[in-house]
Design a protein around this motif. Sequence first.
Motif, mmCIF file in Angstrom:
data_model
loop_
_atom_site.group_PDB
_atom_site.id
_atom_site.type_symbol
_atom_site.label_atom_id
_atom_site.label_comp_id
_atom_site.label_asym_id
_atom_site.label_seq_id
_atom_site.Cartn_x
_atom_site.Cartn_y
_atom_site.Cartn_z
ATOM 1 N N LYS A 27 0.820 -1.208 0.000
ATOM 2 C CA LYS A 27 0.000 0.000 0.000
ATOM 3 C C LYS A 27 0.854 1.258 0.000
ATOM 4 O O LYS A 27 1.879 1.325 0.656
ATOM 5 C CB LYS A 27 -0.907 0.013 1.232
ATOM 6 C CG LYS A 27 -1.892 -1.141 1.240
ATOM 7 C CD LYS A 27 -2.835 -1.047 2.389
ATOM 8 C CE LYS A 27 -4.177 -0.692 1.824
ATOM 9 N NZ LYS A 27 -5.198 -0.496 2.803
ATOM 10 N N ARG A 28 0.361 2.242 -0.758
ATOM 11 C CA ARG A 28 0.954 3.578 -0.781
ATOM 12 C C ARG A 28 -0.152 4.547 -1.139
ATOM 13 O O ARG A 28 -0.809 4.398 -2.162
ATOM 14 C CB ARG A 28 2.080 3.669 -1.802
ATOM 15 C CG ARG A 28 2.675 5.060 -1.885
ATOM 16 C CD ARG A 28 3.833 5.113 -2.880
ATOM 17 N NE ARG A 28 4.308 6.485 -2.969
ATOM 18 C CZ ARG A 28 3.951 7.324 -3.951
ATOM 19 N NH1 ARG A 28 3.148 6.931 -4.914
ATOM 20 N NH2 ARG A 28 4.412 8.553 -3.952
ATOM 21 N N THR A 32 -3.475 0.200 -3.630
ATOM 22 C CA THR A 32 -3.182 -1.111 -3.043
ATOM 23 C C THR A 32 -2.862 -2.068 -4.183
ATOM 24 O O THR A 32 -3.622 -2.184 -5.135
ATOM 25 C CB THR A 32 -4.381 -1.658 -2.243
ATOM 26 O OG1 THR A 32 -4.711 -0.736 -1.209
ATOM 27 C CG2 THR A 32 -4.054 -3.011 -1.632
ATOM 28 N N THR A 64 8.099 -1.309 4.167
ATOM 29 C CA THR A 64 8.012 -1.263 5.628
ATOM 30 C C THR A 64 6.897 -2.187 6.090
ATOM 31 O O THR A 64 5.823 -2.215 5.487
ATOM 32 C CB THR A 64 7.711 0.185 6.092
ATOM 33 O OG1 THR A 64 8.681 1.053 5.531
ATOM 34 C CG2 THR A 64 7.745 0.312 7.592
ATOM 35 N N GLU A 86 0.083 -6.620 5.265
ATOM 36 C CA GLU A 86 0.036 -5.297 4.649
ATOM 37 C C GLU A 86 1.409 -4.647 4.758
ATOM 38 O O GLU A 86 1.914 -4.408 5.844
ATOM 39 C CB GLU A 86 -1.001 -4.426 5.349
ATOM 40 C CG GLU A 86 -1.170 -3.076 4.710
ATOM 41 C CD GLU A 86 -2.261 -2.273 5.388
ATOM 42 O OE1 GLU A 86 -1.937 -1.216 5.957
ATOM 43 O OE2 GLU A 86 -3.429 -2.709 5.348
ATOM 44 N N SER A 88 3.862 -1.423 3.659
ATOM 45 C CA SER A 88 3.833 -0.025 3.210
ATOM 46 C C SER A 88 4.967 0.215 2.235
ATOM 47 O O SER A 88 6.080 -0.251 2.442
ATOM 48 C CB SER A 88 4.002 0.918 4.405
ATOM 49 O OG SER A 88 2.984 0.711 5.340
ATOM 50 N N ARG A 90 7.296 3.079 0.392
ATOM 51 C CA ARG A 90 7.772 4.465 0.430
ATOM 52 C C ARG A 90 8.734 4.646 -0.734
ATOM 53 O O ARG A 90 9.575 3.802 -0.988
ATOM 54 C CB ARG A 90 8.479 4.731 1.753
ATOM 55 C CG ARG A 90 7.547 4.554 2.949
ATOM 56 C CD ARG A 90 8.274 4.441 4.257
ATOM 57 N NE ARG A 90 9.159 5.569 4.488
ATOM 58 C CZ ARG A 90 10.085 5.594 5.418
ATOM 59 N NH1 ARG A 90 10.258 4.561 6.208
ATOM 60 N NH2 ARG A 90 10.849 6.653 5.581
ATOM 61 N N VAL A 100 5.451 7.270 5.511
ATOM 62 C CA VAL A 100 4.356 6.347 5.226
ATOM 63 C C VAL A 100 3.089 7.181 5.095
ATOM 64 O O VAL A 100 2.776 7.998 5.961
ATOM 65 C CB VAL A 100 4.197 5.293 6.345
ATOM 66 C CG1 VAL A 100 2.949 4.449 6.115
ATOM 67 C CG2 VAL A 100 5.433 4.418 6.428
ATOM 68 N N ASP A 101 2.381 6.985 3.984
ATOM 69 C CA ASP A 101 1.148 7.740 3.727
ATOM 70 C C ASP A 101 0.122 6.810 3.124
ATOM 71 O O ASP A 101 0.127 6.558 1.927
ATOM 72 C CB ASP A 101 1.437 8.912 2.777
ATOM 73 C CG ASP A 101 0.210 9.757 2.488
ATOM 74 O OD1 ASP A 101 -0.807 9.603 3.203
ATOM 75 O OD2 ASP A 101 0.260 10.557 1.544
ATOM 76 N N ILE A 102 -0.740 6.264 3.982
ATOM 77 C CA ILE A 102 -1.795 5.348 3.517
ATOM 78 C C ILE A 102 -3.128 5.957 3.886
ATOM 79 O O ILE A 102 -3.400 6.234 5.047
ATOM 80 C CB ILE A 102 -1.634 3.954 4.152
ATOM 81 C CG1 ILE A 102 -0.311 3.339 3.728
ATOM 82 C CG2 ILE A 102 -2.794 3.060 3.757
ATOM 83 C CD1 ILE A 102 0.018 2.039 4.397
#
Length: 108
Positions: A27-28, A32, A64, A86, A88, A90, A100-102
């Motif tokens: 995810k970013r 997804t 991450t 899940e 992350s 970056r 991290v920006d979800i």
Amino acid sequence: MDIVELTMIFCWFVNPHFVSKMYIRVKRKKQTIFLLVESHETIIQTKEKLSPILSVPPNEMLLTFGLRDLNDSKTLGEQGILEDSEISLRLKTNDGFEPVDITPYESI
């Protein structure tokens, strides 16, 4: 943990080369990606699978899991990545890697 997770952990401890195919979620922001991987794959191999999808070279990605940056040379299994984990994503910026920006899922 459910029985599937416990079985995979047990199989990995008995045989660290235990191969199991699984899906992980990368995810970013609002994106997804469901990626089919194997527990013996390294993080760099996972990044190489993501590279053509994102048009970003692997060395400009940081994966991450929880609060840990994943080590490129270790396998998914060695780092505790299981089915439906899940991860992350970056991307590299001029100053290092983006935070991290979800975006949380919102139902309609």
